[in-house]
Design an enzyme around this catalytic site. Structure first.
Site, PDB file in Angstrom:
ATOM      1  N   ARG A  82      -9.810 -43.572   6.406  1.00  7.83           N
ATOM      2  CA  ARG A  82     -10.097 -42.267   5.593  1.00  7.83           C
ATOM      3  C   ARG A  82     -10.270 -42.260   4.045  1.00  7.83           C
ATOM      4  O   ARG A  82      -9.269 -42.823   3.896  1.00  7.83           O
ATOM      5  CB  ARG A  82      -9.126 -41.177   5.965  1.00  7.83           C
ATOM      6  N   ARG A  91     -14.661 -36.052   7.897  1.00  9.94           N
ATOM      7  CA  ARG A  91     -13.725 -37.279   7.809  1.00  9.94           C
ATOM      8  C   ARG A  91     -13.633 -38.026   9.400  1.00  9.94           C
ATOM      9  O   ARG A  91     -13.902 -37.280  10.374  1.00  9.94           O
ATOM     10  CB  ARG A  91     -12.326 -36.586   7.395  1.00  9.94           C
ATOM     11  N   ASP A  94      -7.884 -36.930  10.457  1.00  9.39           N
ATOM     12  CA  ASP A  94      -7.282 -36.014   9.793  1.00  9.39           C
ATOM     13  C   ASP A  94      -5.873 -35.798  10.649  1.00  9.39           C
ATOM     14  O   ASP A  94      -6.050 -35.263  11.823  1.00  9.39           O
ATOM     15  CB  ASP A  94      -7.949 -34.585   9.715  1.00  9.39           C
ATOM     16  N   ASP A  96      -2.276 -33.604  10.665  1.00  8.73           N
ATOM     17  CA  ASP A  96      -1.458 -32.678   9.953  1.00  8.73           C
ATOM     18  C   ASP A  96      -0.320 -32.708  10.902  1.00  8.73           C
ATOM     19  O   ASP A  96      -0.119 -32.446  12.165  1.00  8.73           O
ATOM     20  CB  ASP A  96      -2.311 -31.307  10.116  1.00  8.73           C
TER      21      ASP A  96
END
Length: 159
Positions: A82, A91, A94, A96
């Protein structure tokens, strides 16, 4: 030992392969996977002129603090390839943190629980698959209730 719920997503390249790489690296470098949701496809949220995303939620047991875990996840994103450019842009991966125990944490580096989870069906649907009764420590509602109340119109399709 802490329990964390992570959202994994991406919309570039071999999306499924990148999700699998992320799960493998998280399991080796961040904490032991305890559950992994199905994979879901949804249109891009926010900036909509991009390919659809694949997303899934993973729960882990980790010895890391929330800040250490976030640093570790950012490193894993880089290992996969990334490159951060546009905030809501396309992207390959990701990662989180959605929840970390029942912790409420806010710093320039990390906000827990994830501040947008109640507005994002693509996060709530896989989260509800793993932990529908988990209570959001600020909103004091279960994941199932947040999903029921979510006004996000984007369809979330199980792959």
């Amino acid at each position: 030992m802490h329990t964390a719920y992570l959202l994994i997503g991406g919309n570039l390249g071999n999306r499924l392969e990148y999700l699998q790489q992320a799960v493998s690296l998280i399991n080796r470098q961040a904490g032991k996977a305890t559950a992994i949701s199905s994979v879901y496809e949804t249109s891009a949220w926010g900036k909509t002129d991009q390919p659809p995303f694949l997303n899934q939620v993973m729960s882990i047991h980790t010895k890391l603090s929330a800040a250490e875990l976030m640093t570790n996840l950012l490193s894993i994103e880089q290992q996969i390839g990334r490159q951060r450019a546009d905030r809501y842009g396309p992207r390959i991966i990701d990662l989180d943190i959605l929840f970390f125990d029942a912790e409420i944490h806010q710093s320039p580096h990390i906000t827990i629980p994830h501040p947008e989870i109640a507005k994002r069906r693509f996060a709530l649907v896989p989260m509800a698959e793993l932990a529908p009764e988990l209570v959001h420590p600020i909103l004091l509602k279960s994941i199932a209730k947040l999903l029921e109340e979510c006004k996000d119109p984007l369809a979330v399709k199980k792959i």
